[in-house]
Design a protein around this motif. Structure first.
Motif, PDB file in Angstrom:
ATOM      1  N   PHE A 103      34.594  48.798  40.488  1.00 46.77           N
ATOM      2  CA  PHE A 103      33.830  47.628  40.924  1.00 46.77           C
ATOM      3  C   PHE A 103      33.669  46.634  39.774  1.00 46.77           C
ATOM      4  O   PHE A 103      33.839  45.419  39.964  1.00 46.77           O
ATOM      5  N   LEU A 104      33.368  47.124  38.593  1.00 47.00           N
ATOM      6  CA  LEU A 104      33.212  46.242  37.438  1.00 47.00           C
ATOM      7  C   LEU A 104      34.530  45.558  37.092  1.00 47.00           C
ATOM      8  O   LEU A 104      34.545  44.390  36.682  1.00 47.00           O
ATOM      9  N   ARG A 105      35.636  46.262  37.242  1.00 43.47           N
ATOM     10  CA  ARG A 105      36.945  45.638  37.010  1.00 43.47           C
ATOM     11  C   ARG A 105      37.188  44.522  38.022  1.00 43.47           C
ATOM     12  O   ARG A 105      37.772  43.476  37.690  1.00 43.47           O
ATOM     13  N   ALA A 106      36.749  44.722  39.253  1.00 41.79           N
ATOM     14  CA  ALA A 106      36.882  43.677  40.272  1.00 41.79           C
ATOM     15  C   ALA A 106      36.061  42.451  39.891  1.00 41.79           C
ATOM     16  O   ALA A 106      36.527  41.309  40.024  1.00 41.79           O
ATOM     17  N   ILE A 107      34.843  42.678  39.404  1.00 40.47           N
ATOM     18  CA  ILE A 107      33.995  41.566  38.975  1.00 40.47           C
ATOM     19  C   ILE A 107      34.652  40.828  37.816  1.00 40.47           C
ATOM     20  O   ILE A 107      34.601  39.591  37.720  1.00 40.47           O
ATOM     21  N   ARG A 108      35.303  41.568  36.925  1.00 37.19           N
ATOM     22  CA  ARG A 108      35.993  40.937  35.797  1.00 37.19           C
ATOM     23  C   ARG A 108      37.129  40.042  36.280  1.00 37.19           C
ATOM     24  O   ARG A 108      37.343  38.944  35.733  1.00 37.19           O
ATOM     25  N   VAL A 109      37.863  40.476  37.303  1.00 40.04           N
ATOM     26  CA  VAL A 109      38.917  39.645  37.880  1.00 40.04           C
ATOM     27  C   VAL A 109      38.325  38.339  38.406  1.00 40.04           C
ATOM     28  O   VAL A 109      38.861  37.251  38.180  1.00 40.04           O
ATOM     29  N   TYR A 110      37.208  38.438  39.118  1.00 40.94           N
ATOM     30  CA  TYR A 110      36.541  37.242  39.627  1.00 40.94           C
ATOM     31  C   TYR A 110      36.125  36.325  38.483  1.00 40.94           C
ATOM     32  O   TYR A 110      36.346  35.109  38.525  1.00 40.94           O
TER      33      TYR A 110
END
Length: 304
Positions: free
Chosen positions: A240-247
């Protein structure tokens, strides 16, 4: 010993990811894919995959609340899912009914101010699921800290088609002039639920497609997308944190692009308009991360 090292490594990676984040998207939409494949991999029943997936969903809501996400939309059951075997459908319906009622009564849902809504052709669902939807929506209608939209019997094209038909009918009846049709006109005829555009779509399970999910709210906003290989029951907080980083990286890139466009404006406008153009550039520059400001400043100085 090996398990302890693994846990320490996981915790260190989570701290690293958190340190790289400076904010969070306002609206996250999730395609929870891979429950059945996870069960097959484990040699378990399909129902076990759906049940473990529901546990991941509960964890996701905690992560979103922790990071300050204001809205979450979950793709729980699409219109295409009606084609699945009856036994599997009934288990999913039982699980959705149970979770809606459990969520609606959970202290942590009320403490977090979670407002639950269902979006989709919910009249197609069994009566017991519709009753659970009414119960959950009624119990949480007064909250607005975190909006939780559960997409049930949902199809994005069907939603847009229904809105288009409603607009056409209003025009045909003389209730609406064609030239008055606007974005707001269409949005008023979409499923009630999402209160803001989608900033980030997450899909688990390895497929890189958005599967007809929230086309108006996501595509129109050019939402960031994060595709990952773990099946939904395996999805972890670091994913989830990696997804937020992509955003966040996407947002930083957009801010940089806008700042460079403003710089081009400064270079191109007539002298009389320079003060206004510089003011615009200044606003965009202030929104940039420090690492990008220096490059823009160098180009700004070169344009003088």
């Amino acid at each position: 010993m090996r398990e302890r090292v693994r846990r320490l490594g996981y915790a260190a990676y989570e701290r690293l990811l958190r340190s790289e984040l400076s904010g969070a998207p306002s609206h996250v939409a999730v395609i929870q894919d891979g429950n059945r494949r996870y069960a097959r991999k484990k040699g378990a029943d399909t129902s076990d995959g759906h049940r473990e997936g529901a546990e991941t969903t509960e964890a996701l809501l905690d992560w979103c609340d922790e990071l300050g996400v204001r809205e979450v939309t979950l793709y729980a059951f699409s219109t295409e899912n009606f084609n699945r075997p009856e036994e599997e459908r009934e288990h999913i319906f039982d699980l959705v009914e149970q979770k809606l009622r459990t969520f609606a009564d959970a202290d942590r849902v009320h403490d977090a101010g979670v407002c639950i809504r269902a979006i989709g052709e919910t009249s197609m669902l069994p009566d017991r699921v519709q009753d659970a939807i009414d119960y959950a929506e009624g119990r949480t209608a007064q909250y607005d800290r975190l909006n939780l939209n559960v997409a049930l019997a949902y199809g994005g094209r069907a939603e847009l088609l229904g809105a288009a038909r409603d607009v056409a009918a209003a025009v045909d009846a003389g209730e609406l002039a064609p030239e008055d049709v606007s974005v707001d006109t269409v949005e008023q005829r979409l499923y009630e639920g999402p209160t803001r555009d989608v900033d980030l779509i997450i899909r688990t399970g390895g497929d890189e497609r958005t599967s007809n999910f929230l086309p108006w709210h996501a595509n129109g906003n050019e939402a960031a997308t994060f595709f990952c290989t773990p099946y939904w029951p395996e999805f972890r907080k670091i994913d989830f944190l990696r997804a937020i980083r992509v955003y966040q990286n996407r947002e930083d890139s957009w801010r940089t692009t806008r700042a460079r466009r403003a710089l081009a404006l400064v270079s191109a406008v007539e002298d009389a308009e320079v003060p206004q153009a510089r003011q615009i550039l200044g606003r965009f520059r202030d929104a940039l991360p420090n690492s990008e400001r220096a490059a823009v400043d160098d180009e700004y100085d070169a344009a003088d």
